[in-house]
Design a protein around this motif. Structure first.
Motif, PDB file in Angstrom:
ATOM      1  N   LEU A 103     -28.650  92.645 -42.176  1.00 53.44           N
ATOM      2  CA  LEU A 103     -29.200  93.899 -41.267  1.00 53.44           C
ATOM      3  C   LEU A 103     -27.946  94.913 -41.217  1.00 53.44           C
ATOM      4  O   LEU A 103     -26.797  94.818 -40.757  1.00 53.44           O
ATOM      5  N   VAL A 142     -36.731  93.348 -38.638  1.00 55.79           N
ATOM      6  CA  VAL A 142     -37.155  94.393 -39.620  1.00 55.79           C
ATOM      7  C   VAL A 142     -38.359  95.046 -39.254  1.00 55.79           C
ATOM      8  O   VAL A 142     -38.477  96.215 -39.460  1.00 55.79           O
ATOM      9  N   TYR A 201     -26.895  98.348 -39.149  1.00 52.33           N
ATOM     10  CA  TYR A 201     -27.158  99.381 -37.952  1.00 52.33           C
ATOM     11  C   TYR A 201     -26.308 100.435 -37.974  1.00 52.33           C
ATOM     12  O   TYR A 201     -25.184 100.397 -38.512  1.00 52.33           O
ATOM     13  N   PHE A 241     -35.031  87.507 -38.360  1.00 55.11           N
ATOM     14  CA  PHE A 241     -34.672  88.601 -39.264  1.00 55.11           C
ATOM     15  C   PHE A 241     -35.998  89.677 -39.785  1.00 55.11           C
ATOM     16  O   PHE A 241     -36.116  90.807 -39.662  1.00 55.11           O
ATOM     17  N   ALA A 249     -31.394  96.993 -45.031  1.00 55.70           N
ATOM     18  CA  ALA A 249     -31.154  95.498 -45.068  1.00 55.70           C
ATOM     19  C   ALA A 249     -31.131  94.807 -46.246  1.00 55.70           C
ATOM     20  O   ALA A 249     -31.773  95.652 -47.259  1.00 55.70           O
ATOM     21  N   LEU A 281     -32.109 100.881 -37.322  1.00 51.33           N
ATOM     22  CA  LEU A 281     -31.914 100.242 -38.385  1.00 51.33           C
ATOM     23  C   LEU A 281     -31.801 101.160 -39.482  1.00 51.33           C
ATOM     24  O   LEU A 281     -32.703 101.837 -39.914  1.00 51.33           O
TER      25      LEU A 281
END
Length: 732
Positions: free
Chosen positions: A500, A476, A502, A472, A493, A490
């Protein structure tokens, strides 16, 4: 010829003798052992013959040559003495001095009537080097007397042999007849002399019974002649008829004394009894008085014969006792000699063992000293290494703490992406409803949702994922720092729960579309060439990232997402690694403690060695490019494509759902993919200078040949909606 030890004077040609020609070559010990095991049976005596080279210069004296070779000759016979002593074999050593070794051996065989000669096979480093012009085994086989057997031994086996053509003849002096002229000595002296003669003869050749018969005949004749001489009737010796107990005449004294035999059997004695014989004497007159005298003389003769027989018996008993004592003494002498040889051998072994022990002690002392020095040096190095390791650990600990602080600050304060709360995530996914779930990955489930009036894909960290938190943070960090049209975007988050967010891509993954999951339509070959070029371009962007290159490590069709226009984007960079720029190429390699990736796509060399470079992604790219044009599973795909190209059946492997493949361009595409999938890193092409330019060329070829019937448009020219039934299989 100068014998080192003179031959035994008691050797008789009738007794089979065995000789071995020895030298310093490696086959001489084999020849001696073979002769002892196979030839020395009835006569436990072996003769070792060594031919020593004569003086090479006339100015050198014989004494100098003898002193120079004596040590070598002594060392030559030493091992054979000990071996023969252990085997109970009597050893005789003969040293011949001659420039012609075969001639010297043949002369010795002829003169000493050797019945068997054993010689080792010639070698370049021994006999053949010393006697350059002679082949000793060949010469012996060719020229040895026909009563002598020749055996050539190599490594304990018979290399060649020539057996004797005839047995060895008895060359002893023939026996002589007793003379009828003259009288022998007196009975006492005759018996003693005959006893001595019989002792010598029995000791030499074992003819006891024959000599006893001769002795009785001599005594009888001598007594008869003595009585005839003193008798008034004047008896004639020539008219006395003696009984003949044996078929062979006795040997004369000279014949017996000339023979040379060792004692070879038990004593056997015989005597002549004439008491029952009819002795017919020729008497000149037949008067009563003379007849009376004759009868008296016969009685006296019989008494004398009895006395002589008694003396002869006593003499034989004394002689038998002497023979037994001589045999016992000889056996004791032989045992003493063997004991002496054994003691000498033990002494020599003890001396050699002591010298070896001293040398070993010196060697161990030197090793101990060297080991102490090495231990001291190793201790110093260990102390230095421990100090460096301690410093490195402290530095690594500080760097880890700084990195954790940076990641923590990035998680809470990074403004490069939006931070969503768990309540917003739950609202967007209807509290993670199963109807909103669109996929499942190794990281966790993927849900479709809507945030800020935008369709999004939300990947949720599974609580039991071992490396989930690390992936993760890695994803990120990577996706928030880079922007590329072919990299997934991205949007935000939720760091507390590992979520996450997207951008949502309508056509799902490349794997689902290649295998037509959800009954999706096939991808045209032009789109496939375009997707391949876009993936290679995005991968090159990762490899050229600043300040350090990025290696994806898990490149596969399932991690390539497609939007509604079939624009490809690389996702799932949670396993990406930052490698120093100095190890980004294939020359220097970055060692990883544990490998990561997917089976059939992971670089074999990276999997075996743990050494990571940017070339590791090239292998995964090659397997994925082969799947793009064949739509087949990755297991053994490179091998199948290679065989199809070699058999000129490549067109059969192309995806059959596409009917208008440009076979020539597809073949170039496949060959480039096979180069990328080479097992060794150094054999794979460069991404920037070879792979990307070729894929861009093929993409331009597809663009130029594309018609107005583009994929994604209906017959009326309208765009097909992106809400396909296969969108539910997306995996991020």
């Amino acid at each position: 010829m100068v014998p080192h030890f003179p031959p035994d004077d008691h050797t008789t040609p009738n007794i089979k003798s065995t000789a071995v020609a020895v030298d310093k070559d490696k086959n001489s010990p084999h020849a001696v052992r073979w002769a002892i095991d196979h030839l020395v049976i009835s006569n436990p005596v072996i003769i070792l013959i060594h031919v020593r080279h004569k003086l090479s210069t006339p100015n050198q004296s014989a004494g100098e040559a003898e002193s120079g070779d004596s040590h070598d000759t002594k060392d030559l016979f030493v091992p054979y003495r000990a071996y023969c002593a252990r085997k109970g074999i009597q050893l005789k050593e003969v040293v011949l001095e001659d420039n012609d070794a075969p001639k010297a051996l043949l002369d010795h065989i002829q003169k000493n009537c050797i019945s068997s000669i054993v010689v080792g096979a010639s070698t370049r480093n021994a006999l053949a080097r010393k006697f350059k012009a002679y082949d000793i085994p060949g010469s012996l086989i060719k020229s040895a007397p026909n009563f002598c057997s020749v055996y050539v031994i190599s490594k304990g086996k018979i290399l060649s042999a020539r057996t004797a053509l005839r047995p060895l003849a008895n060359t002893a002096t023939p026996p002589k007849q007793l003379s009828s002229v003259g009288l022998p000595p007196t009975p006492d002296h005759t018996s003693e002399e005959n006893g001595a003669r019989h002792a010598r003869t029995s000791w030499r050749n074992g003819g006891q019974e024959r000599m006893a018969m001769e002795r009785n005949n001599d005594v009888t004749r001598a007594t008869t002649r003595e009585r005839a001489r003193s008798s008034p009737t004047n008896m004639s010796v020539e008219n006395i008829e003696l009984p003949n107990r044996g078929s062979r005449t006795s040997f004369s004294r000279n014949s017996v004394s000339d023979e040379h035999h060792d004692y070879a059997g038990p004593m056997m004695f015989g005597s002549i009894d004439i008491s029952g014989q009819n002795l017919d004497f020729s008497i000149a007159t037949h008067s009563p008085r003379e007849s009376s005298l004759a009868r008296q003389s016969a009685r006296e003769l019989e008494a004398e014969m009895k006395r002589l027989r008694l003396e002869l018996k006593q003499t034989m008993e004394m002689y038998s006792s002497a023979c037994k004592e001589a045999i016992s003494a000889k056996n004791k002498a032989r045992e003493l000699h063997q004991w002496k040889l054994e003691e000498a051998r033990k002494f020599e072994e003890a001396r050699l063992a002591e010298e070896a022990a001293l040398a070993m002690a010196e060697l161990e002392k030197a090793k101990c000293k060297a080991a102490i020095e090495a231990a001291e040096a190793a201790q110093k190095l260990a102390e230095m290494e421990a100090q460096r390791r301690k410093e490195a650990e402290m530095k690594a600990k500080q760097e880890a703490e700084e990195k954790n602080r940076a990641l923590s600050a990035l998680t809470h304060n990074d403004i490069r992406y939006r931070k969503y709360t768990i309540e917003e995530i739950e609202a967007a996914t209807e509290k993670f409803s199963g109807s909103m779930k669109i996929g499942e990955g190794g990281y966790g489930p993927v849900y479709k949702g809507r945030l800020d009036h935008t369709p999004v894909a939300i990947k949720v960290l599974r609580p039991d994922a071992a490396q989930g938190r690390k992936q993760f943070q890695q994803e990120v960090e990577v996706l928030s720092c880079i922007r590329h049209p072919n990299m997934v975007l991205l949007l935000g988050a939720c760091s507390e729960y590992g979520c996450l967010v997207y951008e949502y891509l309508d056509n799902g993954s490349l794997e689902d579309r290649l295998f037509r999951r959800g009954n999706s339509p096939p991808i045209p070959w032009r789109k496939r060439f375009k997707i391949a070029a876009e993936i290679a371009t995005a991968l090159l962007f990762l490899h050229q990232a600043k300040p350090e290159p990025l290696v994806h490590r898990d490149l596969k069709p399932a991690n390539i997402l497609l939007d509604r226009n079939y624009v490809s984007k690389i996702s799932d960079v949670g396993l990406a690694r930052l490698v120093p720029p100095s190890v980004a190429n294939s020359v220097t390699q970055y060692h990883m403690t544990s490998t990561a990736g997917t089976f059939c796509y992971i670089d074999p060399e990276y999997q075996q060695t743990g050494k990571l470079t940017t070339k590791s992604d090239i292998y995964s790219l090659g397997i994925m490019l082969l799947q793009i044009i064949t739509a087949k599973p990755p297991m053994g795909l490179a091998h199948h494509v290679q065989r199809a190209i070699e058999r000129e059946r490549f067109a059969e492997l192309l995806d059959s759902t596409v009917t208008d493949w440009p076979v020539e361009e597809a073949l170039l595409f496949a060959k480039l993919s096979l180069k990328c999938a080479e097992l060794r890193k150094k054999d794979r092409p460069d991404l920037a200078t070879v792979v990307v330019p070729e894929l861009n060329r093929l993409r331009e070829l597809g663009r130029n040949s594309e018609t107005h019937n583009n994929y994604g448009y209906n017959n009326n020219g309208g765009h097909i909606e992106s809400h396909f039934g296969w969108a539910s299989h997306i995996r991020i």
